[in-house]
Each structure stands twice: as C-alpha cells, then as structure tokens.
Design a protein around this motif. Structure first.
Motif, PDB file in Angstrom:
ATOM      1  N   MET A   1     -23.557   8.625 -14.124  1.00  0.00           N
ATOM      2  CA  MET A   1     -23.741   7.758 -15.526  1.00  0.00           C
ATOM      3  C   MET A   1     -22.487   7.169 -15.799  1.00  0.00           C
ATOM      4  SD  MET A   1     -26.762   8.322 -16.664  1.00  0.00           S
ATOM      5  CE  MET A   1     -26.462   8.044 -18.261  1.00  0.00           C
ATOM      6  N   SER A   2     -22.460   5.742 -16.348  1.00  0.00           N
ATOM      7  CA  SER A   2     -21.374   5.333 -17.044  1.00  0.00           C
ATOM      8  C   SER A   2     -21.684   4.589 -18.338  1.00  0.00           C
ATOM      9  CB  SER A   2     -21.172   3.987 -16.072  1.00  0.00           C
ATOM     10  OG  SER A   2     -22.218   3.113 -16.007  1.00  0.00           O
ATOM     11  N   ASN A   3     -20.306   4.388 -19.000  1.00  0.00           N
ATOM     12  CA  ASN A   3     -20.481   3.944 -20.348  1.00  0.00           C
ATOM     13  C   ASN A   3     -19.461   2.690 -20.453  1.00  0.00           C
ATOM     14  OD1 ASN A   3     -20.519   3.598 -22.999  1.00  0.00           O
ATOM     15  ND2 ASN A   3     -19.139   5.444 -23.663  1.00  0.00           N
ATOM     16  N   HIS A   4     -19.961   1.348 -19.955  1.00  0.00           N
ATOM     17  CA  HIS A   4     -19.262   0.461 -20.003  1.00  0.00           C
ATOM     18  C   HIS A   4     -18.971  -0.365 -21.450  1.00  0.00           C
ATOM     19  CE1 HIS A   4     -20.288  -0.378 -15.535  1.00  0.00           C
ATOM     20  NE2 HIS A   4     -19.462   0.697 -15.808  1.00  0.00           N
ATOM     21  N   GLN A   5     -17.944  -0.728 -21.955  1.00  0.00           N
ATOM     22  CA  GLN A   5     -17.784  -1.387 -23.205  1.00  0.00           C
ATOM     23  C   GLN A   5     -16.559  -2.482 -22.919  1.00  0.00           C
ATOM     24  OE1 GLN A   5     -16.455   1.127 -26.436  1.00  0.00           O
ATOM     25  NE2 GLN A   5     -18.289   2.961 -25.895  1.00  0.00           N
ATOM     26  N   ILE A   6     -16.643  -3.598 -23.684  1.00  0.00           N
ATOM     27  CA  ILE A   6     -15.680  -4.439 -23.740  1.00  0.00           C
ATOM     28  C   ILE A   6     -14.501  -3.814 -24.140  1.00  0.00           C
ATOM     29  CG2 ILE A   6     -15.048  -6.909 -24.578  1.00  0.00           C
ATOM     30  CD1 ILE A   6     -17.819  -7.467 -24.866  1.00  0.00           C
ATOM     31  N   LEU A   7     -13.386  -4.117 -23.449  1.00  0.00           N
ATOM     32  CA  LEU A   7     -12.073  -3.510 -23.818  1.00  0.00           C
ATOM     33  C   LEU A   7     -11.547  -4.154 -25.078  1.00  0.00           C
ATOM     34  CD1 LEU A   7      -9.839  -1.149 -23.134  1.00  0.00           C
ATOM     35  CD2 LEU A   7      -8.703  -3.160 -21.671  1.00  0.00           C
ATOM     36  N   ASN A   8     -11.071  -3.615 -26.140  1.00  0.00           N
ATOM     37  CA  ASN A   8     -10.357  -4.279 -27.244  1.00  0.00           C
ATOM     38  C   ASN A   8      -9.454  -3.136 -27.911  1.00  0.00           C
ATOM     39  OD1 ASN A   8     -11.803  -3.233 -29.850  1.00  0.00           O
ATOM     40  ND2 ASN A   8     -13.483  -3.589 -28.224  1.00  0.00           N
ATOM     41  N   SER A   9      -8.545  -3.502 -28.359  1.00  0.00           N
ATOM     42  CA  SER A   9      -7.397  -2.743 -29.190  1.00  0.00           C
ATOM     43  C   SER A   9      -7.990  -2.218 -30.486  1.00  0.00           C
ATOM     44  CB  SER A   9      -6.119  -3.503 -29.477  1.00  0.00           C
ATOM     45  OG  SER A   9      -6.185  -4.683 -30.252  1.00  0.00           O
ATOM     46  N   ALA A  10      -8.915  -2.832 -31.124  1.00  0.00           N
ATOM     47  CA  ALA A  10      -9.304  -2.305 -32.266  1.00  0.00           C
ATOM     48  C   ALA A  10     -10.071  -0.726 -32.036  1.00  0.00           C
ATOM     49  CB  ALA A  10     -10.400  -3.057 -33.011  1.00  0.00           C
ATOM     50  N   GLU A  11     -10.901  -0.724 -30.927  1.00  0.00           N
ATOM     51  CA  GLU A  11     -11.654   0.524 -30.590  1.00  0.00           C
ATOM     52  C   GLU A  11     -10.855   1.302 -29.550  1.00  0.00           C
ATOM     53  OE1 GLU A  11     -15.952  -0.058 -30.300  1.00  0.00           O
ATOM     54  OE2 GLU A  11     -15.581  -2.077 -29.729  1.00  0.00           O
ATOM     55  N   HIS A  12     -10.136   0.749 -28.818  1.00  0.00           N
ATOM     56  CA  HIS A  12      -9.492   1.656 -27.651  1.00  0.00           C
ATOM     57  C   HIS A  12      -7.759   1.496 -27.857  1.00  0.00           C
ATOM     58  CE1 HIS A  12     -13.306  -0.292 -26.020  1.00  0.00           C
ATOM     59  NE2 HIS A  12     -13.466   0.702 -26.421  1.00  0.00           N
ATOM     60  N   GLY A  13      -7.359   1.518 -29.127  1.00  0.00           N
ATOM     61  CA  GLY A  13      -5.971   1.260 -29.378  1.00  0.00           C
ATOM     62  C   GLY A  13      -4.988   2.520 -28.797  1.00  0.00           C
ATOM     63  N   GLU A  14      -5.815   3.641 -28.628  1.00  0.00           N
ATOM     64  CA  GLU A  14      -5.120   4.791 -28.204  1.00  0.00           C
ATOM     65  C   GLU A  14      -5.450   5.254 -26.949  1.00  0.00           C
ATOM     66  OE1 GLU A  14      -2.727   6.297 -30.244  1.00  0.00           O
ATOM     67  OE2 GLU A  14      -3.184   4.548 -31.593  1.00  0.00           O
ATOM     68  N   LEU A  15      -6.067   4.381 -26.280  1.00  0.00           N
ATOM     69  CA  LEU A  15      -6.689   4.934 -24.921  1.00  0.00           C
ATOM     70  C   LEU A  15      -5.631   5.045 -23.717  1.00  0.00           C
ATOM     71  CD1 LEU A  15      -9.541   5.208 -23.577  1.00  0.00           C
ATOM     72  CD2 LEU A  15      -9.255   2.980 -22.666  1.00  0.00           C
ATOM     73  N   ARG A  16      -5.815   6.243 -23.128  1.00  0.00           N
ATOM     74  CA  ARG A  16      -4.733   6.546 -22.256  1.00  0.00           C
ATOM     75  C   ARG A  16      -5.519   6.727 -20.801  1.00  0.00           C
ATOM     76  NH1 ARG A  16       0.405   8.079 -23.430  1.00  0.00           N
ATOM     77  NH2 ARG A  16       0.988   7.982 -25.805  1.00  0.00           N
ATOM     78  N   VAL A  17      -5.174   6.423 -19.684  1.00  0.00           N
ATOM     79  CA  VAL A  17      -5.769   6.481 -18.186  1.00  0.00           C
ATOM     80  C   VAL A  17      -4.812   7.170 -17.256  1.00  0.00           C
ATOM     81  CG1 VAL A  17      -6.623   5.165 -16.500  1.00  0.00           C
ATOM     82  CG2 VAL A  17      -6.868   4.199 -18.644  1.00  0.00           C
ATOM     83  N   HIS A  18      -5.580   8.126 -16.717  1.00  0.00           N
ATOM     84  CA  HIS A  18      -4.893   8.743 -15.635  1.00  0.00           C
ATOM     85  C   HIS A  18      -4.597   7.896 -14.373  1.00  0.00           C
ATOM     86  CE1 HIS A  18      -5.042  12.545 -17.482  1.00  0.00           C
ATOM     87  NE2 HIS A  18      -6.325  12.352 -17.732  1.00  0.00           N
ATOM     88  N   THR A  19      -3.385   7.389 -13.921  1.00  0.00           N
ATOM     89  CA  THR A  19      -3.171   6.674 -12.762  1.00  0.00           C
ATOM     90  C   THR A  19      -2.803   7.452 -11.383  1.00  0.00           C
ATOM     91  OG1 THR A  19      -0.912   6.442 -13.750  1.00  0.00           O
ATOM     92  CG2 THR A  19      -2.179   4.737 -14.531  1.00  0.00           C
ATOM     93  N   HIS A  20      -2.566   8.777 -11.594  1.00  0.00           N
ATOM     94  CA  HIS A  20      -2.127   9.134 -10.438  1.00  0.00           C
ATOM     95  C   HIS A  20      -3.533   9.507  -9.584  1.00  0.00           C
ATOM     96  CE1 HIS A  20      -2.406  12.628 -12.822  1.00  0.00           C
ATOM     97  NE2 HIS A  20      -3.175  13.270 -11.763  1.00  0.00           N
ATOM     98  N   ALA A  21      -3.213   9.727  -8.081  1.00  0.00           N
ATOM     99  CA  ALA A  21      -4.170  10.012  -7.322  1.00  0.00           C
ATOM    100  C   ALA A  21      -4.915  11.491  -7.354  1.00  0.00           C
ATOM    101  CB  ALA A  21      -4.027   9.601  -5.677  1.00  0.00           C
TER     102      ALA A  21
END
Length: 239
Positions: A1-21
């Motif tokens: 499953m996936s949940n695609h959204q247009i990235l924007n700071s209003a909704e995703h301002g606190e978003l963090r992403v794991h970058t290590h492998a």
C-alpha cells in the motif's frame, strides 16, 4: 500500500525521514531501476542488466545488488557499502507526481506509508523550523529532477537498442565455495559482437543521439560481476 501526498510545509513541517540503509526501510532488494544518464556512476559499483516486461514488452535497466530475490550484498550494519546509490533508491520515500489535471510541472510527492517515514522523532528533517526546505530536501529535489529527466530520455535509448538489435539474453551460473549454485536468468545484456559489427553510420548515429556512452558503460559494468560474487562468498563465509 502507499499514501502519496503533495509535499508541503503546512502539512509536513515536522516530517522526518530515516536516511540510513536498512532492510526494514526497503533496501533488501536484489536490484534497482537505473536510467542511462546515471550509467557512468552505476557501472563503477554494480553490473547493469536489462529486463523485458512481459506485459508491455518494454525493457528497463537494472543495477544488480545480489543473486536472489531480497538479497542486497551491499547492505550491512545500517550502511550501504558502495560509493553510489542508484537514484531510484536514493530518492525514497519521495517521488515525482503530476497535478490532478495531468498538465504542468511535476511536483514533489511523498509516500507517507513508506517505512522510511519516521514515527519516533528520529531521522532527518524535511523542512526547517521556518518551513523552508532543508539541504536534504533540496538534494532530493535535484535527484528527482535528474531521475525524471532520465526516465523521459530512456525511451529513445531503448528504441535505439531495439533498432540495432543490441540486446541479447543472458544467463550466469555462479558456483559457490559452499557447494551451492546461484543462477541468474531472465535478463539481457549488450550484445558486444553486434555492437562491433555496426558500421560507421550506425555508430555515428548512436553517438550523436547520446546513446553510445551509456552502451559502453553498460558493457563496462559487467566486470563488476566478479566483485558481486566476492561479496556473496564473503557473506557465506561470515554466516
């Protein structure tokens, strides 16, 4: 499953992403899609092979990381053991999307169901405290643009390979020191003999269209099979 959204700071301002492998982030993959514009970087680390999609009858290019489904021999202890990660892997969990109308410039989308999305406050920020893109996101945007352009240019590349019949089926038997055997099949590689047999006009056309260099890079990449086999042997020896 996936949940695609247009990235924007209003909704995703606190978003963090794991970058290590890590395998839990989707890195335990035998191969990844690559585009001809990155073949020069890919060939220094991985074999490049081609695979035909049965439904569309179209080819795509792949960088090989292993010999079995789910095997990435470059992945260990939270690190990617190569100097270059194919763009299709490096951009995750981001992707290029189109406006609902289907027209206009591509937009940065994000898959909020991707395992790289942090749920514990760890990871790299996408936006800073002022809602501005972080250097991480700026780099992702560059990669997305390069990957999108590479995909658009790929159609002409594969059409040229088809026109000159430059792909041949490829099977590789890999006997291993523990007595087991891995077999790669269902892939194609550049047919070096047919490439050598092309006349000056055909080679000139390939060069002027920008296809000759990625063809040479795909051929050069086959030397990386020895390193891939060595990684497999080391993985077996290490248990």
């Amino acid at each position: 499953m996936s949940n695609h959204q247009i990235l924007n700071s209003a909704e995703h301002g606190e978003l963090r992403v794991h970058t290590h492998a890590d395998a839990t982030f989707g890195d335990a993959a035998m191969a990844a899609l690559v585009v001809p514009t990155e073949f020069r970087s890919v060939q220094s680390e991985y074999p490049i092979v081609f695979k035909r999609d049965a439904a569309s009858d179209r080819f795509s290019a792949l960088a090989l990381f292993g010999f079995e489904n789910g095997e990435n021999l470059f992945l260990a202890n939270g690190e990617w053991g190569a100097g270059y990660r194919p763009m299709s892997m490096a951009i995750q969990p981001f992707l290029v999307g189109r406006p609902a109308s289907g027209e206009g410039e591509g937009q940065v989308h994000i898959d909020l169901d991707h395992p790289r999305i942090s749920s514990n406050g760890e990871g790299t920020r996408v936006f800073d405290e002022f809602g501005k893109p972080t250097p991480f996101l700026e780099r992702i945007a560059e990669l997305l643009g390069a990957l999108h352009q590479g995909y658009e240019l790929s159609a002409n590349f594969f059409a040229a390979l088809d026109r000159h019949e430059l792909l041949e089926p490829f099977t590789l038997e890999v006997p291993l020191s523990d007595g087991s055997r891995n077999t790669l099949y269902g892939f194609h590689i550049i047919d070096e003999e047919k490439l050598r047999a092309l006349d000056a006009d055909a080679l000139g056309d390939l060069h002027s269209e920008g296809h000759l260099m990625p063809i040479f890079m795909a051929l050069a990449s086959l030397s990386q099979f020895s390193g891939l086999i060595a990684r497999k042997e080391a993985r077996i020896a290490g248990g």
